[in-house]
Motif scaffolding. Structure first.
Motif, PDB file in Angstrom:
ATOM      1  N   THR A  61       0.892  -1.204   0.044  1.00  0.00           N
ATOM      2  CA  THR A  61       0.099  -0.124   0.047  1.00  0.00           C
ATOM      3  C   THR A  61       0.737   1.234   0.053  1.00  0.00           C
ATOM      4  O   THR A  61       0.392   2.164  -0.693  1.00  0.00           O
ATOM      5  N   ALA A  62       1.911   1.272   0.872  1.00  0.00           N
ATOM      6  CA  ALA A  62       2.815   2.491   0.847  1.00  0.00           C
ATOM      7  C   ALA A  62       3.349   2.757  -0.789  1.00  0.00           C
ATOM      8  O   ALA A  62       3.324   4.021  -1.052  1.00  0.00           O
ATOM      9  N   ALA A  63       3.556   1.598  -1.318  1.00  0.00           N
ATOM     10  CA  ALA A  63       4.153   1.893  -2.731  1.00  0.00           C
ATOM     11  C   ALA A  63       2.962   2.434  -3.792  1.00  0.00           C
ATOM     12  O   ALA A  63       3.379   3.233  -4.524  1.00  0.00           O
ATOM     13  N   GLN A  64       1.934   1.799  -3.540  1.00  0.00           N
ATOM     14  CA  GLN A  64       0.881   2.377  -4.273  1.00  0.00           C
ATOM     15  C   GLN A  64       0.624   3.803  -4.064  1.00  0.00           C
ATOM     16  O   GLN A  64       0.445   4.801  -4.924  1.00  0.00           O
ATOM     17  N   ARG A  65       0.678   4.482  -2.637  1.00  0.00           N
ATOM     18  CA  ARG A  65       0.467   5.765  -2.442  1.00  0.00           C
ATOM     19  C   ARG A  65       1.526   6.665  -3.120  1.00  0.00           C
ATOM     20  O   ARG A  65       1.286   7.587  -3.666  1.00  0.00           O
ATOM     21  N   GLU A  66       2.679   6.240  -2.994  1.00  0.00           N
ATOM     22  CA  GLU A  66       3.833   6.911  -3.499  1.00  0.00           C
ATOM     23  C   GLU A  66       3.766   6.908  -5.029  1.00  0.00           C
ATOM     24  O   GLU A  66       4.138   7.988  -5.695  1.00  0.00           O
ATOM     25  N   LEU A  67       3.089   5.803  -5.946  1.00  0.00           N
ATOM     26  CA  LEU A  67       2.972   5.800  -7.028  1.00  0.00           C
ATOM     27  C   LEU A  67       2.324   6.885  -7.417  1.00  0.00           C
ATOM     28  O   LEU A  67       2.344   7.633  -8.306  1.00  0.00           O
ATOM     29  N   GLY A  68       0.955   7.005  -6.738  1.00  0.00           N
ATOM     30  CA  GLY A  68       0.072   7.989  -6.791  1.00  0.00           C
ATOM     31  C   GLY A  68       0.696   9.475  -6.980  1.00  0.00           C
ATOM     32  O   GLY A  68       0.563  10.290  -7.549  1.00  0.00           O
ATOM     33  N   LEU A  69       1.579   9.423  -6.017  1.00  0.00           N
ATOM     34  CA  LEU A  69       2.165  10.930  -5.728  1.00  0.00           C
ATOM     35  C   LEU A  69       3.237  11.226  -6.941  1.00  0.00           C
ATOM     36  O   LEU A  69       3.317  12.474  -7.243  1.00  0.00           O
ATOM     37  N   GLY A  70       3.724  10.125  -7.373  1.00  0.00           N
ATOM     38  CA  GLY A  70       4.788  10.410  -8.348  1.00  0.00           C
ATOM     39  C   GLY A  70       4.039  10.663  -9.586  1.00  0.00           C
ATOM     40  O   GLY A  70       4.564  11.670 -10.232  1.00  0.00           O
ATOM     41  N   LEU A  71       2.991  10.029  -9.768  1.00  0.00           N
ATOM     42  CA  LEU A  71       2.074  10.418 -11.092  1.00  0.00           C
ATOM     43  C   LEU A  71       1.381  11.916 -10.914  1.00  0.00           C
ATOM     44  O   LEU A  71       1.542  12.764 -11.895  1.00  0.00           O
ATOM     45  N   LEU A  72       1.084  12.219  -9.635  1.00  0.00           N
ATOM     46  CA  LEU A  72       0.682  13.461  -9.468  1.00  0.00           C
ATOM     47  C   LEU A  72       1.746  14.833  -9.696  1.00  0.00           C
ATOM     48  O   LEU A  72       1.558  15.619 -10.363  1.00  0.00           O
ATOM     49  N   ALA A  73       2.933  14.379  -9.220  1.00  0.00           N
ATOM     50  CA  ALA A  73       4.056  15.121  -9.431  1.00  0.00           C
ATOM     51  C   ALA A  73       4.418  15.358 -10.916  1.00  0.00           C
ATOM     52  O   ALA A  73       5.050  16.487 -11.248  1.00  0.00           O
ATOM     53  N   GLU A  74       3.999  14.222 -11.722  1.00  0.00           N
ATOM     54  CA  GLU A  74       4.266  14.325 -13.291  1.00  0.00           C
ATOM     55  C   GLU A  74       3.251  15.066 -14.041  1.00  0.00           C
ATOM     56  O   GLU A  74       3.306  15.547 -15.171  1.00  0.00           O
ATOM     57  N   GLY A  75       2.149  15.588 -13.139  1.00  0.00           N
ATOM     58  CA  GLY A  75       1.134  16.317 -13.752  1.00  0.00           C
ATOM     59  C   GLY A  75       0.021  15.109 -14.544  1.00  0.00           C
ATOM     60  O   GLY A  75      -0.841  15.550 -15.007  1.00  0.00           O
ATOM     61  N   GLU A  76       0.138  14.063 -13.852  1.00  0.00           N
ATOM     62  CA  GLU A  76      -0.755  12.890 -14.474  1.00  0.00           C
ATOM     63  C   GLU A  76      -1.934  12.839 -13.303  1.00  0.00           C
ATOM     64  O   GLU A  76      -2.126  11.752 -12.873  1.00  0.00           O
ATOM     65  N   SER A  77      -2.825  14.078 -13.259  1.00  0.00           N
ATOM     66  CA  SER A  77      -3.648  13.697 -12.008  1.00  0.00           C
ATOM     67  C   SER A  77      -4.755  12.750 -12.319  1.00  0.00           C
ATOM     68  O   SER A  77      -5.257  12.132 -11.139  1.00  0.00           O
ATOM     69  N   VAL A  78      -5.101  12.525 -13.577  1.00  0.00           N
ATOM     70  CA  VAL A  78      -6.328  11.427 -13.777  1.00  0.00           C
ATOM     71  C   VAL A  78      -5.722  10.134 -13.354  1.00  0.00           C
ATOM     72  O   VAL A  78      -6.318   9.206 -12.571  1.00  0.00           O
ATOM     73  N   ALA A  79      -4.476   9.833 -13.594  1.00  0.00           N
ATOM     74  CA  ALA A  79      -3.838   8.373 -13.731  1.00  0.00           C
ATOM     75  C   ALA A  79      -3.487   8.614 -12.030  1.00  0.00           C
ATOM     76  O   ALA A  79      -3.690   7.357 -11.362  1.00  0.00           O
ATOM     77  N   ALA A  80      -2.818   9.515 -11.323  1.00  0.00           N
ATOM     78  CA  ALA A  80      -2.937   9.487 -10.190  1.00  0.00           C
ATOM     79  C   ALA A  80      -4.275   9.260  -9.264  1.00  0.00           C
ATOM     80  O   ALA A  80      -4.283   8.487  -8.339  1.00  0.00           O
ATOM     81  N   ALA A  81      -5.388   9.842  -9.545  1.00  0.00           N
ATOM     82  CA  ALA A  81      -6.658   9.567  -8.991  1.00  0.00           C
ATOM     83  C   ALA A  81      -6.931   7.967  -9.065  1.00  0.00           C
ATOM     84  O   ALA A  81      -7.540   7.604  -8.129  1.00  0.00           O
ATOM     85  N   GLU A  82      -6.788   7.716 -10.271  1.00  0.00           N
ATOM     86  CA  GLU A  82      -7.225   6.224 -10.386  1.00  0.00           C
ATOM     87  C   GLU A  82      -5.916   5.180  -9.532  1.00  0.00           C
ATOM     88  O   GLU A  82      -6.784   4.306  -9.019  1.00  0.00           O
TER      89      GLU A  82
END
Length: 124
Positions: A61-82
């Motif tokens: 789960t921690a890796a999943q959370r950080e994956l979302g944060l990485g996507l958010l940092a890349e500007g991939e907000s829709v992918a981050a939300a998913e």
């Protein structure tokens, strides 16, 4: 970030990459590499590392959370939300409620960044 802090993170990245050449299935090392890369401002590389961590341990789960944060940092907000939505479900399944709550906060941030199209459908 100070120069010594940056140098320490870069050294950590090097050490983790060397370790992962010997132990490519170590999810904790992939997670650590991703965190260090994210801290250094390399979200694309961090996303790849978090994906490797999840490939090694799909319910991390921690890796999943950080994956979302990485996507958010890349500007991939829709992918981050998913990613956060999937992570919340994962956290509920594994009992990692704190990480699930954190992802719920990050999900709201990702939805705001994505705009109205990414809002979840209204429930009736």
């Amino acid at each position: 970030m100070t120069k010594p802090e940056r140098a320490a993170l870069e050294q950590r990245v090097g050490a983790l990459r060397s370790f992962l050449k010997r132990e490519p299935g170590d999810e904790t090392a992939w997670y650590g590499l991703g965190r260090a890369l994210l801290d250094l401002g390399h979200p694309g590389e961090a996303v790849s590392a978090f994906r490797q961590a999840l490939a090694a341990k799909p319910d991390y789960t921690a890796a999943q959370r950080e994956l979302g944060l990485g996507l958010l940092a890349e500007g991939e907000s829709v992918a981050a939300a998913e990613t956060f939505r999937a992570g919340i479900a994962m956290a509920e399944k594994t009992g990692d409620l704190q990480t699930g709550r954190e992802m719920a906060v990050f999900l709201r941030r990702a939805l705001r960044a994505a705009g109205p199209r990414s809002d979840p459908p209204a429930r009736s």
